[in-house]
Design a protein around this motif. Structure first.
Motif, PDB file in Angstrom:
ATOM      1  N   GLY A  93      26.675  41.499  18.770  1.00 58.63           N
ATOM      2  CA  GLY A  93      25.651  41.617  17.746  1.00 58.63           C
ATOM      3  C   GLY A  93      25.123  40.313  17.199  1.00 58.63           C
ATOM      4  N   ARG A 125      25.149  46.423  19.840  1.00 59.53           N
ATOM      5  CA  ARG A 125      26.347  46.677  19.028  1.00 59.53           C
ATOM      6  C   ARG A 125      26.332  48.109  18.477  1.00 59.53           C
ATOM      7  NH1 ARG A 125      30.203  43.699  15.838  1.00 59.53           N
ATOM      8  NH2 ARG A 125      30.933  45.013  14.156  1.00 59.53           N
ATOM      9  N   ALA A 126      25.152  48.517  17.999  1.00 57.14           N
ATOM     10  CA  ALA A 126      25.057  49.879  17.443  1.00 57.14           C
ATOM     11  C   ALA A 126      25.383  50.913  18.516  1.00 57.14           C
ATOM     12  CB  ALA A 126      23.659  50.093  16.865  1.00 57.14           C
ATOM     13  N   LEU A 127      24.878  50.697  19.733  1.00 60.22           N
ATOM     14  CA  LEU A 127      25.175  51.613  20.847  1.00 60.22           C
ATOM     15  C   LEU A 127      26.676  51.628  21.141  1.00 60.22           C
ATOM     16  CD1 LEU A 127      22.438  50.743  23.503  1.00 60.22           C
ATOM     17  CD2 LEU A 127      22.685  52.909  22.271  1.00 60.22           C
ATOM     18  N   ASP A 131      34.959  52.032  13.402  1.00 61.46           N
ATOM     19  CA  ASP A 131      33.985  52.212  14.477  1.00 61.46           C
ATOM     20  C   ASP A 131      34.654  52.880  15.676  1.00 61.46           C
ATOM     21  OD1 ASP A 131      35.164  50.221  16.176  1.00 61.46           O
ATOM     22  OD2 ASP A 131      34.116  48.644  15.058  1.00 61.46           O
ATOM     23  N   ASP A 167      28.943  53.184  17.988  1.00 59.18           N
ATOM     24  CA  ASP A 167      28.626  54.508  17.464  1.00 59.18           C
ATOM     25  C   ASP A 167      29.626  55.531  18.016  1.00 59.18           C
ATOM     26  OD1 ASP A 167      27.613  56.939  16.788  1.00 59.18           O
ATOM     27  OD2 ASP A 167      25.565  56.509  17.426  1.00 59.18           O
ATOM     28  N   VAL A 170      22.222  43.228  18.109  1.00 61.75           N
ATOM     29  CA  VAL A 170      22.420  44.187  17.011  1.00 61.75           C
ATOM     30  C   VAL A 170      22.218  45.613  17.536  1.00 61.75           C
ATOM     31  CG1 VAL A 170      21.475  44.994  14.799  1.00 61.75           C
ATOM     32  CG2 VAL A 170      21.827  42.546  15.195  1.00 61.75           C
ATOM     33  N   ALA A 171      21.209  45.777  18.382  1.00 61.36           N
ATOM     34  CA  ALA A 171      20.953  47.106  18.959  1.00 61.36           C
ATOM     35  C   ALA A 171      22.066  47.497  19.929  1.00 61.36           C
ATOM     36  CB  ALA A 171      19.592  47.106  19.658  1.00 61.36           C
ATOM     37  N   ASP A 228      25.360  41.997  25.861  1.00 62.27           N
ATOM     38  CA  ASP A 228      25.310  41.374  24.527  1.00 62.27           C
ATOM     39  C   ASP A 228      25.626  39.886  24.634  1.00 62.27           C
ATOM     40  OD1 ASP A 228      25.594  41.429  21.438  1.00 62.27           O
ATOM     41  OD2 ASP A 228      27.478  40.580  22.162  1.00 62.27           O
TER      42      ASP A 228
END
Ligand code: TMP
Length: 205
Positions: A39, A48-50, A149, A53, A45-46, A70
């Motif tokens: 991230g 990391r979210a994937l 997470d 989650d 950042v995108a 990443d």
């Protein structure tokens, strides 16, 4: 004539080892650029979210490749330019995390990841990885109560494999790793991390 060389220092450890706090303090003390994975870029950042989650169920290989994507962006956008400008960089996690979590934790094996990591980083290796060592029970207790997470929700066996994996990484590459006891208070650990880094790499020029 080229200026002083930048150095890349990675803080590594299991979740709850305190490495984010220590990375922040170390970067301040060294006057280094502080960054993190996953991230550390806008694209990251995108990613990391994937990755984190709990709704997603990536396969072990997909997880490794997302971490690598990443990192590729992170090296390209943040790390390599800073090193090229002669800056020191402190990153909260780097290749050691992929080897420990995906290689040992997920069972992909470190050897199968070396080519992927080499490709992702374009050969930019950490000059030193600092493993913050904290017993699993203490680390789990530190993260208990806060939102966990997807990886943090994995079972104790997974985290035990990651912790053992870190030990193996240190054993197999002692010149590039140093272990610091992460159980003491923040300032004591920070002093030990700083001393370990300066002892191995010297001070920024
Ligand atoms: P963080 O909590 O240190 O921000 O990292 C998020 C999670 O991602 C953490 O559980 C460790 C995991 N991770 C990997 O599994 N492989 C990697 O290569 C990296 C950088 C992180």
């Amino acid at each position: 004539m080229s200026g002083p060389a930048g150095r890349l220092v990675a803080l590594e450890g299991i979740d709850g080892s305190g490495k984010s706090t220590q990375a922040t303090i170390l970067a301040q003390r060294l006057g280094a650029l502080l960054t993190y994975e996953p991230g550390g870029t806008e694209l990251g950042v995108a990613i990391r979210a994937l990755l984190l989650d709990p709704e997603h169920r990536p396969s072990a290989r997909a997880e490794a490749l997302l971490m690598a994507a990443d990192r590729a962006q992170h090296v390209h956008e943040v790390i390599e330019p800073a090193l090229a400008a002669g800056r020191w960089v402190v990153t909260d996690r780097y290749c050691g995390s992929t080897l420990a979590y995906q290689g040992f934790g997920r069972g992909l094996g470190a050897p199968s990841l070396h080519g992927v990591l080499e490709f992702a980083t374009a050969g930019v290796a950490a000059d030193l990885s600092v493993l913050l060592e904290v017993p699993l029970e203490l680390a789990r207790a530190r993260t208990a109560g806060s939102w966990r997470d997807r990886l943090e929700r994995d079972d104790d066996d997974f985290h035990a494999r990651v912790a053992a994996g870190y030990q193996e990484l240190v054993r197999s590459d002692p010149d590039r790793w140093v272990v610091v006891d992460g159980t003491a208070d923040v300032e004591t650990v920070a002093d030990a991390v700083h001393a370990a880094v300066v002892g191995r790499l010297g001070r920024p020029g």
